[in-house]
Design an enzyme around this catalytic site. Sequence first.
Site, PDB file in Angstrom:
ATOM      1  N   LYS A  59      -9.606 -36.314  37.291  1.00  0.00           N
ATOM      2  CA  LYS A  59     -10.679 -36.346  36.286  1.00  0.00           C
ATOM      3  C   LYS A  59     -10.087 -36.597  34.904  1.00  0.00           C
ATOM      4  O   LYS A  59     -10.227 -35.804  33.964  1.00  0.00           O
ATOM      5  CB  LYS A  59     -11.501 -35.060  36.300  1.00  0.00           C
ATOM      6  CG  LYS A  59     -12.305 -34.911  37.579  1.00  0.00           C
ATOM      7  CD  LYS A  59     -13.337 -33.827  37.504  1.00  0.00           C
ATOM      8  CE  LYS A  59     -14.002 -33.645  38.847  1.00  0.00           C
ATOM      9  NZ  LYS A  59     -13.090 -33.169  39.901  1.00  0.00           N
ATOM     10  N   ILE A  60      -9.415 -37.720  34.822  1.00  0.00           N
ATOM     11  CA  ILE A  60      -8.695 -38.069  33.599  1.00  0.00           C
ATOM     12  C   ILE A  60      -9.685 -38.088  32.433  1.00  0.00           C
ATOM     13  O   ILE A  60     -10.757 -38.703  32.526  1.00  0.00           O
ATOM     14  CB  ILE A  60      -8.009 -39.445  33.772  1.00  0.00           C
ATOM     15  CG1 ILE A  60      -7.077 -39.417  34.995  1.00  0.00           C
ATOM     16  CG2 ILE A  60      -7.249 -39.827  32.503  1.00  0.00           C
ATOM     17  CD1 ILE A  60      -6.520 -40.781  35.386  1.00  0.00           C
ATOM     18  N   TYR A  65      -3.920 -43.653  25.652  1.00  0.00           N
ATOM     19  CA  TYR A  65      -2.495 -43.680  26.013  1.00  0.00           C
ATOM     20  C   TYR A  65      -2.146 -42.578  27.010  1.00  0.00           C
ATOM     21  O   TYR A  65      -1.537 -42.831  28.056  1.00  0.00           O
ATOM     22  CB  TYR A  65      -1.608 -43.571  24.761  1.00  0.00           C
ATOM     23  CG  TYR A  65      -0.140 -43.536  25.125  1.00  0.00           C
ATOM     24  CD1 TYR A  65       0.478 -44.658  25.681  1.00  0.00           C
ATOM     25  CD2 TYR A  65       0.607 -42.371  24.958  1.00  0.00           C
ATOM     26  CE1 TYR A  65       1.806 -44.623  26.069  1.00  0.00           C
ATOM     27  CE2 TYR A  65       1.942 -42.326  25.331  1.00  0.00           C
ATOM     28  CZ  TYR A  65       2.540 -43.455  25.883  1.00  0.00           C
ATOM     29  OH  TYR A  65       3.861 -43.416  26.268  1.00  0.00           O
ATOM     30  N   SER A 174     -27.643 -32.352  49.086  1.00  0.00           N
ATOM     31  CA  SER A 174     -28.478 -32.847  50.179  1.00  0.00           C
ATOM     32  C   SER A 174     -27.802 -34.014  50.899  1.00  0.00           C
ATOM     33  O   SER A 174     -27.290 -34.937  50.268  1.00  0.00           O
ATOM     34  CB  SER A 174     -29.822 -33.305  49.622  1.00  0.00           C
ATOM     35  OG  SER A 174     -30.512 -34.017  50.614  1.00  0.00           O
TER      36      SER A 174
HETATM   37  N1  U5P Z   1     -16.114 -32.838  42.582  1.00  0.00           N
HETATM   38  C1  U5P Z   1     -17.307 -32.154  42.648  1.00  0.00           C
HETATM   39  N2  U5P Z   1     -18.324 -32.548  41.829  1.00  0.00           N
HETATM   40  C2  U5P Z   1     -18.226 -33.563  40.948  1.00  0.00           C
HETATM   41  C3  U5P Z   1     -17.003 -34.270  40.884  1.00  0.00           C
HETATM   42  C4  U5P Z   1     -15.984 -33.880  41.717  1.00  0.00           C
HETATM   43  O1  U5P Z   1     -17.469 -31.200  43.435  1.00  0.00           O
HETATM   44  O2  U5P Z   1     -19.191 -33.863  40.271  1.00  0.00           O
HETATM   45  C5  U5P Z   1     -14.975 -32.494  43.445  1.00  0.00           C
HETATM   46  C6  U5P Z   1     -14.511 -31.046  43.325  1.00  0.00           C
HETATM   47  O3  U5P Z   1     -13.552 -30.937  42.294  1.00  0.00           O
HETATM   48  C7  U5P Z   1     -13.921 -30.811  44.700  1.00  0.00           C
HETATM   49  C8  U5P Z   1     -14.810 -31.646  45.609  1.00  0.00           C
HETATM   50  O4  U5P Z   1     -12.605 -31.333  44.750  1.00  0.00           O
HETATM   51  O5  U5P Z   1     -15.326 -32.693  44.807  1.00  0.00           O
HETATM   52  C9  U5P Z   1     -15.947 -30.900  46.254  1.00  0.00           C
HETATM   53  O6  U5P Z   1     -15.473 -29.869  47.058  1.00  0.00           O
HETATM   54  P1  U5P Z   1     -16.443 -28.862  47.851  1.00  0.00           P
HETATM   55  O7  U5P Z   1     -17.427 -28.319  46.882  1.00  0.00           O
HETATM   56  O8  U5P Z   1     -17.089 -29.658  48.952  1.00  0.00           O
HETATM   57  O9  U5P Z   1     -15.504 -27.812  48.369  1.00  0.00           O
END
Ligand code: U5P
Length: 209
Positions: A59-60, A65, A174
């Site tokens: 999640k940069i 830079y 969902s």
């Molecule tokens: N993740 C989210 N929601 C977002 C963006 C990324 O849950 O909006 C990532 C979380 O950081 C985690 C994964 O690595 O997706 C979801 O994991 P889980 O909730 O299915 O365990």
Amino acid sequence: MKQLILALDVMDGEKAMEIAKKVAEHVDRIKVNYPLVLSAGVGIMKRLSEIKPVIADFKIADVPYTSSLIARIAFENSAESVIVHGFVGSDTLREVCRVAEEFGGKVYAVTELSSPGGEEFMSAVSLKIVEKAKEAGCHGLIAPSTRIERLREIRKAAGDMEILCPGIGAQKGSIEAVKYADGIIVGRGIYASGNPAEEARKLRRVLKI
Ligand code: U5P
């Protein structure tokens, strides 16, 4: 076919390898995040990439830079794609896409987080993020399975950009998300279950319907 992506947020490298091997035949890619990489070291990405392509979900979210350095480290360590926050704006998005291109890698931009807090600030700007991510050359977007009405709007704006949706399982997103997404990202629903391979197999079957 819709993709199934394993979010491997365990904090032990050997455990991560064990789960990855068990579910490999049912998943398309493996997403790593800080919990695993900060615990096991960045080298875990190369090991996992020998099983399945790895998405580096760092999640940069920094100035161009610094963001370019983070993206470079991810690609040098075998990432197939990176995730960048969309709210950082065009300059950082462009810079991360430039680095990705050097490596033949892909960039996904987060539109709005799947958690409830994602609605407080990000929902208001997520369609603008879609536009900026598209202009910058991002390959795809991360959008919530927890707010289908938002996902539908994001899908409309995204055109042919790829959309990956986290939230199914532990965050109670969902499964209807598969209508609008190209793939789903599932973590705890697979790795924290008693039988990760079986859970992944069940999800794979749902994606085929
Ligand atoms: N993740 C989210 N929601 C977002 C963006 C990324 O849950 O909006 C990532 C979380 O950081 C985690 C994964 O690595 O997706 C979801 O994991 P889980 O909730 O299915 O365990």
